[in-house]
Design an enzyme around this catalytic site. Structure first.
Site, short mmCIF file in Angstrom:
data_model
loop_
_atom_site.label_atom_id
_atom_site.label_comp_id
_atom_site.label_asym_id
_atom_site.label_seq_id
_atom_site.Cartn_x
_atom_site.Cartn_y
_atom_site.Cartn_z
CB SER A 98 -0.75 -0.22 1.30
OG SER A 98 -0.50 -0.27 2.21
CE1 TYR A 152 -3.49 0.56 -1.05
CE2 TYR A 152 -3.26 -1.88 -1.11
CZ TYR A 152 -3.47 -1.24 -2.02
OH TYR A 152 -2.85 -1.31 -3.02
N GLY A 153 -5.17 -0.62 5.03
CA GLY A 153 -6.17 -1.05 6.60
C GLY A 153 -7.21 -0.04 7.09
CB CYS A 189 0.81 -5.22 1.41
SG CYS A 189 -0.66 -4.60 2.69
CB CYS A 243 1.88 -3.18 9.96
SG CYS A 243 1.63 -2.18 8.94
CB THR A 244 4.75 -5.08 5.51
OG1 THR A 244 4.05 -3.45 4.49
CG2 THR A 244 5.20 -6.20 4.76
CG HIS A 245 3.75 0.63 6.68
ND1 HIS A 245 3.12 0.26 5.70
CD2 HIS A 245 4.21 2.32 5.67
CE1 HIS A 245 2.97 0.65 4.52
NE2 HIS A 245 3.66 2.08 4.30
N1 DGL Z 1 2.06 -2.28 5.02
C1 DGL Z 1 0.94 -2.78 5.01
C2 DGL Z 1 0.47 -3.45 5.89
O1 DGL Z 1 1.38 -4.70 5.46
C3 DGL Z 1 0.10 -1.33 5.68
C4 DGL Z 1 -1.16 -1.67 5.37
C5 DGL Z 1 -2.14 -0.31 5.36
O2 DGL Z 1 -2.00 0.73 4.57
O3 DGL Z 1 -2.92 0.54 6.41
O4 DGL Z 1 -0.61 -4.13 6.58
#
Ligand code: DGL
Length: 293
Positions: free
Chosen positions: A26, A57-58, A88, A198-200
Site C-alpha cells: 500500500s 489500505y488498513g 502488505c 504490518c510491513t510498515h
Molecule cells: N504495509 C501494509 C500492511 O502490511 C500497511 C497497511 C495500510 O496501508 O494500512 O498491512
C-alpha cells in the site's frame, strides 16, 4: 497479453526465469520486505510498486483492497513480472486467495508471525500489532485459532503508524508516543513476543526495542516470506540462473521523493523512482463488502 487464470494450465507460458519479481505494498512499508528479498536473492531483479496515493489500505473495505490489489498485480505483470510478492499484510488478508485463483503466476503473501511467536513464547502471552484489515482477515483468524489457541493474544491496531512512515516521520516524538501507547499494554500483560503484523512497522523496531528491552522477541515475518519466495520460485523452475546482480526498479502512485529517500537508506547505489497514475478504487457499496469475503 492476459495472465488471467481462465485455463487449466497453472503457469502462464510467457513467464521466464529471467523476468523480475513484482512486489507491491500500500506504500513504503514493503520496501523493508523488498530489502530482505534482495538480500536473499541477489541475482533476481525486482519491480517494486508503492500504492502511496491509496494508502492506508488498513481502513478500506476488503472489496476495495481486493480491487486495488488486482490493479497492482496487472501493473507489475505488464512490466514482465514472473511472480508477485504481496508485501502488505492487509492486501494479503483481503486478496491472496482470490488472486491465486485468478492469475497464472505464483503469488506469495505475507504470513502472520503468530505461528512462530506461539512456538517460541515462554510466558504464553503474545502482543500483535497490525491494521484493522489484517485483524479482520480470515488468514489472521485461522492462524491464531490454529496455533495460538492456548496462548493470550494482546492485540492493538497501530492507528497512525502507517501514515508516519509515509510522511518520513519515524524518528519523531509523535512516533515514540504512539508506539508507547500500543506497546505499553502488551508489556504490562507480560508478553515476551511482539508480532509486527504490518510491513510498515519494522521501521519502528528501534522504538519498540528501547521500550521493551532485550528480553522480548520482535517477530517480523519478512525473512520467512523471502525464504518462501525462493522455495516457490525454485519449485516452478523460475529462479534466475545468471549470477550477475539483479536490477531494482521502483514505481509509486504517490510522490517519488519519499520513496527515493526511504529506499536510499535500504539499498546501495543511486535510486530512481517513477511516479505513475493508476485509477483509484471505485467507491464500495455494502454488497461489495461481502463480495470479497
Ligand atoms: N504495509 C501494509 C500492511 O502490511 C500497511 C497497511 C495500510 O496501508 O494500512 O498491512
Amino acid at each position: 497479453m492476459s495472465f488471467k487464470n481462465d485455463h487449466p494450465n497453472p503457469l502462464h507460458s510467457s513467464i521466464l526465469p529471467d523476468g523480475p519479481i513484482g512486489v507491491f505494498d500500500s506504500g513504503l512499508g514493503g520496501l523493508w520486505v523488498l530489502s530482505r528479498l534482495a538480500l536473499r536473492l541477489p541475482h533476481e531483479s525486482f519491480i517494486f510498486f508503492a500504492d502511496s496515493s491509496s494508502c492506508p489500505y488498513g481502513s478500506r473495505t476488503r472489496a476495495s483492497v481486493l480491487e486495488l490489489s488486482r490493479r497492482n498485480v496487472d501493473f507489475l505483470l505488464e512490466r514482465g513480472a514472473k511472480a508477485i510478492v504481496i508485501a502488505c499484510n492487509t492486501a494479503t488478508a483481503a486478496s491472496v486467495r482470490r488472486l491465486r485463483k485468478e492469475y497464472a503466476v505464483p503469488i506469495i503473501g505475507m504470513e502472520p508471525a503468530v505461528k512462530k511467536a506461539s512456538a517460541e513464547t515462554r510466558t504464553g502471552k503474545i502482543g500483535v500489532l497490525a491494521t484493522a484489515g489484517t485483524f479482520e482477515g480470515e488468514h489472521y483468524r485461522e492462524t491464531s485459532r490454529k496455533y495460538a489457541a492456548h496462548h493470550s493474544l494482546i492485540t492493538r491496531i497501530g492507528e497512525g503508524l502507517v501514515e508516519l512512515v509515509e510522511q518520513n516521520q519515524v524518528d519523531t516524538e509523535k512516533a515514540r508516543k504512539l508506539i508507547a501507547e500500543y506497546v505499553r499494554p502488551m508489556l504490562d500483560a507480560q508478553v515476551d513476543q511482539i508480532v509486527l503484523g504490518c510491513t510498515h512497522y519494522p521501521f519502528f523496531t528501534e522504538h519498540i526495542r528501547s521500550m521493551a528491552g532485550p528480553g522480548i522477541t520482535i517477530q517480523d515475518p519478512s525473512d520467512a516470506v523471502s525464504r518462501r519466495t525462493e522455495e516457490v520460485l525454485r519449485s516452478h523452475g523460475l529462479l534466475r540462473t545468471e549470477t550477475t546482480p539483479g536490477r531494482l526498479q521502483f514505481f509509486t502512485s504517490g510522490e517519488s521523493g519519499p520513496l527515493v529517500s526511504m529506499a536510499s537508506c535500504l539499498f546501495s547505489g543511486p535510486i530512481q523512482a517513477d511516479s505513475v497514475f493508476l485509477p483509484p478504487a471505485s467507491p464500495c457499496s455494502d454488497s461489495d463488502h461481502s463480495a470479497a469475503r
